[in-house]
Design a protein around this motif. Structure first.
Motif, mmCIF file in Angstrom:
data_model
loop_
_atom_site.group_PDB
_atom_site.id
_atom_site.type_symbol
_atom_site.label_atom_id
_atom_site.label_comp_id
_atom_site.label_asym_id
_atom_site.label_seq_id
_atom_site.Cartn_x
_atom_site.Cartn_y
_atom_site.Cartn_z
ATOM 1 N N LEU A 1 0.816 -1.218 0.000
ATOM 2 C CA LEU A 1 0.000 0.000 0.000
ATOM 3 C C LEU A 1 0.848 1.265 0.000
ATOM 4 O O LEU A 1 0.469 2.281 0.586
ATOM 5 N N GLY A 2 1.967 1.240 -0.702
ATOM 6 C CA GLY A 2 2.873 2.379 -0.701
ATOM 7 C C GLY A 2 2.324 3.643 -1.326
ATOM 8 O O GLY A 2 2.926 4.720 -1.187
ATOM 9 N N ASP A 3 1.170 3.561 -1.999
ATOM 10 C CA ASP A 3 0.576 4.740 -2.632
ATOM 11 C C ASP A 3 -0.870 4.952 -2.186
ATOM 12 O O ASP A 3 -1.667 5.571 -2.896
ATOM 13 N N ALA A 4 -1.215 4.458 -0.980
ATOM 14 C CA ALA A 4 -2.630 4.414 -0.593
ATOM 15 C C ALA A 4 -2.937 5.177 0.688
ATOM 16 O O ALA A 4 -2.106 5.296 1.594
ATOM 17 N N LEU A 5 -4.163 5.680 0.741
ATOM 18 C CA LEU A 5 -4.737 6.288 1.932
ATOM 19 C C LEU A 5 -6.054 5.584 2.232
ATOM 20 O O LEU A 5 -6.756 5.149 1.320
ATOM 21 N N ARG A 6 -6.388 5.487 3.516
ATOM 22 C CA ARG A 6 -7.703 4.968 3.915
ATOM 23 C C ARG A 6 -8.546 6.137 4.402
ATOM 24 O O ARG A 6 -8.146 6.870 5.308
ATOM 25 N N ILE A 7 -9.717 6.281 3.804
ATOM 26 C CA ILE A 7 -10.593 7.407 4.112
ATOM 27 C C ILE A 7 -11.862 6.876 4.776
ATOM 28 O O ILE A 7 -12.660 6.170 4.152
ATOM 29 N N SER A 8 -12.051 7.194 6.046
ATOM 30 C CA SER A 8 -13.291 6.811 6.725
ATOM 31 C C SER A 8 -14.441 7.648 6.182
ATOM 32 O O SER A 8 -14.266 8.802 5.801
ATOM 33 N N LEU A 9 -15.627 7.061 6.175
ATOM 34 C CA LEU A 9 -16.803 7.771 5.694
ATOM 35 C C LEU A 9 -17.381 8.630 6.808
ATOM 36 O O LEU A 9 -17.612 8.147 7.924
ATOM 37 N N GLY A 10 -17.591 9.899 6.504
ATOM 38 C CA GLY A 10 -18.175 10.814 7.466
ATOM 39 C C GLY A 10 -19.585 11.196 7.071
ATOM 40 O O GLY A 10 -20.270 10.476 6.351
ATOM 41 N N THR A 11 -20.021 12.346 7.543
ATOM 42 C CA THR A 11 -21.312 12.876 7.121
ATOM 43 C C THR A 11 -21.209 13.298 5.659
ATOM 44 O O THR A 11 -20.096 13.455 5.124
ATOM 45 N N PRO A 12 -22.327 13.511 4.978
ATOM 46 C CA PRO A 12 -22.246 13.985 3.594
ATOM 47 C C PRO A 12 -21.413 15.256 3.462
ATOM 48 O O PRO A 12 -20.646 15.400 2.498
ATOM 49 N N GLU A 13 -21.537 16.150 4.425
ATOM 50 C CA GLU A 13 -20.779 17.399 4.369
ATOM 51 C C GLU A 13 -19.280 17.143 4.535
ATOM 52 O O GLU A 13 -18.456 17.749 3.846
ATOM 53 N N GLU A 14 -18.918 16.235 5.436
ATOM 54 C CA GLU A 14 -17.504 15.897 5.628
ATOM 55 C C GLU A 14 -16.938 15.206 4.393
ATOM 56 O O GLU A 14 -15.791 15.462 4.000
ATOM 57 N N ASN A 15 -17.719 14.346 3.776
ATOM 58 C CA ASN A 15 -17.262 13.674 2.561
ATOM 59 C C ASN A 15 -17.074 14.667 1.415
ATOM 60 O O ASN A 15 -16.163 14.516 0.598
ATOM 61 N N ASP A 16 -17.922 15.686 1.369
ATOM 62 C CA ASP A 16 -17.758 16.735 0.353
ATOM 63 C C ASP A 16 -16.456 17.501 0.573
ATOM 64 O O ASP A 16 -15.794 17.908 -0.397
ATOM 65 N N ARG A 17 -16.073 17.691 1.824
ATOM 66 C CA ARG A 17 -14.802 18.375 2.111
ATOM 67 C C ARG A 17 -13.624 17.556 1.595
ATOM 68 O O ARG A 17 -12.628 18.120 1.116
ATOM 69 N N VAL A 18 -13.730 16.239 1.699
ATOM 70 C CA VAL A 18 -12.684 15.365 1.141
ATOM 71 C C VAL A 18 -12.560 15.603 -0.354
ATOM 72 O O VAL A 18 -11.456 15.802 -0.890
ATOM 73 N N LEU A 19 -13.675 15.585 -1.042
ATOM 74 C CA LEU A 19 -13.663 15.759 -2.498
ATOM 75 C C LEU A 19 -13.153 17.137 -2.893
ATOM 76 O O LEU A 19 -12.361 17.275 -3.834
ATOM 77 N N ASP A 20 -13.584 18.161 -2.173
ATOM 78 C CA ASP A 20 -13.142 19.522 -2.483
ATOM 79 C C ASP A 20 -11.634 19.665 -2.299
ATOM 80 O O ASP A 20 -10.951 20.290 -3.117
ATOM 81 N N ALA A 21 -11.108 19.079 -1.224
ATOM 82 C CA ALA A 21 -9.673 19.189 -0.951
ATOM 83 C C ALA A 21 -8.863 18.479 -2.031
ATOM 84 O O ALA A 21 -7.832 18.979 -2.475
ATOM 85 N N LEU A 22 -9.306 17.298 -2.442
ATOM 86 C CA LEU A 22 -8.556 16.536 -3.445
ATOM 87 C C LEU A 22 -8.703 17.120 -4.833
ATOM 88 O O LEU A 22 -7.846 16.922 -5.698
ATOM 89 N N ASP A 23 -9.787 17.851 -5.064
ATOM 90 C CA ASP A 23 -10.027 18.439 -6.378
ATOM 91 C C ASP A 23 -9.458 19.843 -6.492
ATOM 92 O O ASP A 23 -9.400 20.403 -7.587
ATOM 93 N N ALA A 24 -8.993 20.404 -5.376
ATOM 94 C CA ALA A 24 -8.545 21.799 -5.370
ATOM 95 C C ALA A 24 -7.380 22.037 -6.275
ATOM 96 O O ALA A 24 -7.317 23.019 -7.020
ATOM 97 N N LYS A 25 -6.416 21.120 -6.289
ATOM 98 C CA LYS A 25 -5.208 21.295 -7.095
ATOM 99 C C LYS A 25 -5.570 21.296 -8.584
ATOM 100 O O LYS A 25 -5.058 22.114 -9.363
#
Length: 368
Positions: free
Chosen positions: A340-364
């Motif tokens: 798993l040298g290139d992997a992250l584990r992402i726990s599922l949060g509330t819909p709003e928290e999950n949207d923050r994950v997507l926004d952060a990864l899509d920001a770049k």
């Protein structure tokens, strides 16, 4: 008990360390079923602590709180005698390794990348660790049960730990495969199925195998789906004879009364109905987040998951971890784990928290 049942029970207890088979453990002040009005047998304070308004914490708790044990038995569909309550699944794992494995002689089998406490407990007990790596295939990571069986037989393993759904990879182990493995290792090893994330999976529980296979034990917890992580309520479901052995090896008062009371309340019908609804919401978010992540540039693979988390490979896992952290989102860095040298584990949060994950990864990509 017929002859076959007696033989299976004897085979199971032969897995226990020779020096612990008749071990009685510590007899605490709450071990004996005594009744009275003035309790002067445990050197407790006759007065409550000034901060304890209810006054209940001056007394030692029940070693295995009956109301909690019965509630857990109802929840998991087994007899109270098959239930051992402990401080999270971690304590049950440690008890199993200590009770079954003779130091420097016996071994355990694990399937990395997987929950690290199995290996930690083996190290503390000086039990040999036999690793059978998960196989990364088209359908995700899976267990090679034939390789597990061979490794257990050749290595003299007393314990085989199967994590289902597996943490962090998310895959479940087929029930028929677990049954076949248990039958093959009967009299040789205990097959322990860790179902910490079982509520999030549609796969049937290995609890159903226990009547036919005494060498199957199941780990469950109230920390995940039931949202009681701080209460530290873990459960081992096993043959009553094995439960009695492990109780003798357990600390005298493992479950604080406030934690037991909270857990019983958290297993009421009303609470269970709300928990079930939240589990369904998590399952829906799991599918939504998996699709959205897979569509992002920089995401190499999103693994299918039966848990409340997703394992994700990135072209630049370090950069993704840093962007998430900069956005205030903390995920589990898996880069040090095997395969798993290139992997992250992402726990599922509330819909709003999950949207923050997507926004952060899509920001770049948006900035580009």
């Amino acid at each position: 008990m017929n002859a076959a049942d007696t033989r299976q029970a004897d085979d199971l207890l032969r897995l226990v360390r020779e020096d612990l088979r008749g071990f009685g453990g510590y007899a605490s002040a709450r071990t004996c079923d005594l009744r009275g009005e003035v309790w002067l047998n445990a050197n407790e304070s006759p007065w409550a602590n000034p901060a304890d308004a209810a006054g209940g914490s001056r007394r030692y708790p029940e070693p295995q709180p009956p109301a909690l044990r019965q509630a857990l038995a109802r929840l998991y569909g087994c007899a109270p005698e098959q239930v051992l309550v402990g401080r999270g699944s971690d304590e049950a794992i440690d008890l199993l390794v200590r009770a079954l494995c003779v130091p420097a002689r016996d071994a355990i089998v694990t399937t990395p990348p997987v929950f690290g406490m199995y290996a930690v407990s083996a190290r503390l007990q000086d039990a040999r660790l036999i690793e059978v790596p998960l196989v990364d295939g088209q359908a995700g990571f899976g267990v090679d049960l034939e390789a597990v069986a061979v490794a257990a037989e050749r290595g003299g393993a007393k314990l085989v730990f199967l994590c289902s759904p597996s943490n962090p990879t998310g895959g479940s182990v087929p029930l028929e495969g677990i049954a076949a493995l248990a039958a093959r290792l009967a009299g040789r090893a205990l097959v322990v199925v860790d179902e910490a994330y079982g509520e999030f999976s549609e796969s049937p529980s290995a609890i159903a195998l226990m009547p036919a296979h005494r060498n199957v034990a199941v780990l469950r917890t109230l920390s995940k789906a039931h949202a009681l992580a701080a209460a530290r309520i873990g459960t081992l479901l096993a043959d009553p004879a094995l439960v009695r052995v492990l109780r003798a090896c357990q600390a005298p008062y493992p479950i604080p009364t406030p934690c037991a009371d909270l857990a019983v309340a958290g297993l009421s019908q009303e609470a269970l109905a709300r928990t079930a609804a939240r589990v369904e919401q998590i399952r829906g978010e799991r599918e939504r987040l998996a699709r959205a992540l897979a569509a992002l540039r920089g995401v190499v693979r999103v693994y299918p998951s039966d848990g409340n988390y997703l394992l994700v490979r990135f072209a630049d896992a370090g950069g993704a971890f840093a962007r998430l952290l900069a956005a205030g989102v903390v995920v589990r860095d898996q880069r040090a784990a095997p395969q798993l040298g290139d992997a992250l584990r992402i726990s599922l949060g509330t819909p709003e928290e999950n949207d923050r994950v997507l926004d952060a990864l899509d920001a770049k990509e948006t900035a580009a």
